[in-house]
Design a protein around this motif. Structure first.
Motif, PDB file in Angstrom:
ATOM      1  N   GLN A   1      39.505  82.788  76.984  1.00 54.24           N
ATOM      2  CA  GLN A   1      40.523  83.774  77.349  1.00 54.24           C
ATOM      3  C   GLN A   1      41.049  83.591  78.777  1.00 54.24           C
ATOM      4  O   GLN A   1      41.145  84.547  79.558  1.00 54.24           O
TER       5      GLN A   1
ATOM      6  N   THR B   1      39.895  76.757  69.454  1.00 54.91           N
ATOM      7  CA  THR B   1      41.218  77.365  69.410  1.00 54.91           C
ATOM      8  C   THR B   1      41.303  78.296  68.219  1.00 54.91           C
ATOM      9  O   THR B   1      41.175  77.863  67.071  1.00 54.91           O
ATOM     10  N   TRP B   2      41.532  79.584  68.507  1.00 51.25           N
ATOM     11  CA  TRP B   2      41.567  80.563  67.418  1.00 51.25           C
ATOM     12  C   TRP B   2      42.208  81.854  67.916  1.00 51.25           C
ATOM     13  O   TRP B   2      42.342  82.084  69.118  1.00 51.25           O
ATOM     14  N   LEU B   3      42.607  82.678  66.976  1.00 51.80           N
ATOM     15  CA  LEU B   3      43.173  83.993  67.281  1.00 51.80           C
ATOM     16  C   LEU B   3      42.716  84.995  66.234  1.00 51.80           C
ATOM     17  O   LEU B   3      42.394  84.634  65.103  1.00 51.80           O
ATOM     18  N   ARG B   4      42.703  86.238  66.646  1.00 52.46           N
ATOM     19  CA  ARG B   4      42.506  87.338  65.703  1.00 52.46           C
ATOM     20  C   ARG B   4      43.641  88.327  65.962  1.00 52.46           C
ATOM     21  O   ARG B   4      43.597  89.119  66.897  1.00 52.46           O
ATOM     22  N   ASN B   5      44.706  88.245  65.167  1.00 52.39           N
ATOM     23  CA  ASN B   5      45.890  89.068  65.403  1.00 52.39           C
ATOM     24  C   ASN B   5      46.751  89.124  64.138  1.00 52.39           C
ATOM     25  O   ASN B   5      46.556  88.333  63.208  1.00 52.39           O
TER      26      ASN B   5
ATOM     27  N   PRO C   1      50.122  87.635  69.143  1.00 53.52           N
ATOM     28  CA  PRO C   1      49.071  87.930  70.117  1.00 53.52           C
ATOM     29  C   PRO C   1      49.636  88.599  71.361  1.00 53.52           C
ATOM     30  O   PRO C   1      50.820  88.459  71.692  1.00 53.52           O
TER      31      PRO C   1
ATOM     32  N   GLU D   1      52.958  84.445  64.716  1.00 55.20           N
ATOM     33  CA  GLU D   1      51.768  85.108  65.243  1.00 55.20           C
ATOM     34  C   GLU D   1      52.165  86.178  66.260  1.00 55.20           C
ATOM     35  O   GLU D   1      53.195  86.065  66.924  1.00 55.20           O
TER      36      GLU D   1
ATOM     37  N   GLU E   1      49.715  88.392  61.609  1.00 59.85           N
ATOM     38  CA  GLU E   1      50.536  87.199  61.427  1.00 59.85           C
ATOM     39  C   GLU E   1      51.181  87.199  60.052  1.00 59.85           C
ATOM     40  O   GLU E   1      50.773  87.939  59.144  1.00 59.85           O
TER      41      GLU E   1
ATOM     42  N   ARG F   1      45.487  82.425  75.795  1.00 60.39           N
ATOM     43  CA  ARG F   1      45.126  83.434  74.786  1.00 60.39           C
ATOM     44  C   ARG F   1      44.584  82.783  73.523  1.00 60.39           C
ATOM     45  O   ARG F   1      43.868  83.429  72.753  1.00 60.39           O
ATOM     46  N   TYR F   2      44.894  81.521  73.291  1.00 56.01           N
ATOM     47  CA  TYR F   2      44.453  80.840  72.079  1.00 56.01           C
ATOM     48  C   TYR F   2      43.046  80.260  72.198  1.00 56.01           C
ATOM     49  O   TYR F   2      42.549  79.652  71.244  1.00 56.01           O
TER      50      TYR F   2
END
Length: 307
Positions: free
Chosen positions: A160, A26-30, A51, A49, A32, A155-156
């Motif tokens: 995907q 579980t991760w995001l690049r956005n 996303p 966040e 924040e 999305r997390y």
């Protein structure tokens, strides 16, 4: 997840060569904004966040006028659709470091907006999860585990999966999903790291049928999968005759990193990784064909300024 508290630079990231990491991570690049406060062995954080939502439209257009698509403008991808969410995702997390191991619990909420039948519609999603880092043999062998479940959380995840599907009315609906990851990381010497991970991401069927014959949503059993196991004559034929909505993606992977050199002139690393991934799809007309892939990667990296 983190290794220690909720401190920047302490993120517990899989050691894989592939920077998309492992299904179940579980991760995001956005963008924040985050605030964190420490209370002794307890740390608490709150983040906003931003996303993009992953929207599954399906092969059939809604039965009412909609403007769910939002093509990218200046400095964005003009061929991609961007979501128009009403606000940021809100994430709350608590971490505990009792002196042995690291443990977390978190939850978050999301708001998805669509424009259908000349009016705005906002629906909500979100989920909750727990995770932990267990030093089985301190400084030699660590076990990590993380689990997340909720609605509209695709999305997390590294795989995907879509967050939401579109109803016949043009209104969005969150897709129930789960993500899970377990991993073992060993440090037999100061220069060698060994790792093994197993992860899964899974979505639930979220489908709708009009008049018994017109399918909508995600994973509808009336979607056409007849062309999924052979080459299509065109991209249009493939999109029409191979819906192939993903129900589950899982992977097992393992590898190593070896610091060949680590000194005043930086660090030279050699790595190897092997993985097996399987993708399963919802059954439709023509069945539900699955696919799998085995991959081996090798890496040689030099970090001139790394300690």
């Amino acid at each position: 997840m983190f290794k220690d508290g909720l401190k920047p630079g302490q993120e517990l990231i899989p050691l894989t060569i592939d920077a998309q990491y492992v299904p179940g991570f579980t991760w995001l690049r956005n963008p924040e904004a985050r605030i964190v406060q420490n209370f002794g062995i307890v740390s608490a954080g709150l983040a906003a966040e931003s996303p993009q939502a992953v929207i599954f439209n399906g092969p059939n257009a809604p039965l009412v006028p909609t403007t769910d698509t939002n093509l990218g403008g200046r400095n964005l991808n003009s061929t991609a659709n961007y979501s128009t969410d009403v606000g940021p995702d809100l994430v709350a997390k608590v971490a505990i470091d009792p002196g042995w191991g690291h443990f977390e619990a978190y939850g978050f909420g999301r708001a998805f907006r669509s424009r259908a039948n000349f009016s705005n519609h906002v629906i909500f999603g979100g989920g909750g999860g727990v995770g932990g880092l267990f030093p089985i043999i301190p400084k030699l062998l660590d076990l990590q585990a993380d689990f997340l479940i909720g609605d509209g959380i695709g999305r997390y995840g590294a795989a995907q999966l879509p967050d939401v599907a579109v109803k016949p009315t043009g209104v969005l609906v969150p897709i129930p999903e789960l993500q899970a990851l377990v991993g073992l990381v060993g440090h037999p010497t100061d220069t060698i790291d060994l790792y093994a991970y197993a992860g899964i991401e899974q979505a639930s069927q979220t489908s709708f049928t009009v008049s018994g014959t017109i399918p909508f949503g995600y994973g509808n059993p009336l979607y056409n999968n007849t062309a999924c196991l052979h080459e299509a004559a065109s991209a249009a034929a493939a999109s029409t005759n191979c819906a192939a909505n993903t129900s589950r993606i899982w992977q097992v992977t393992g590898g190593f990193w070896w610091d060949v050199y680590k000194g005043d002139f930086g660090r030279l690393r050699v790595g190897g990784q092997g993985s097996y991934t399987e993708r399963q799809v919802f059954a439709g007309i023509g069945g539900g064909p699955n696919t799998n892939e085995g991959i081996f990667m090798a890496s040689l990296r030099y970090y001139p300024f790394a300690p």
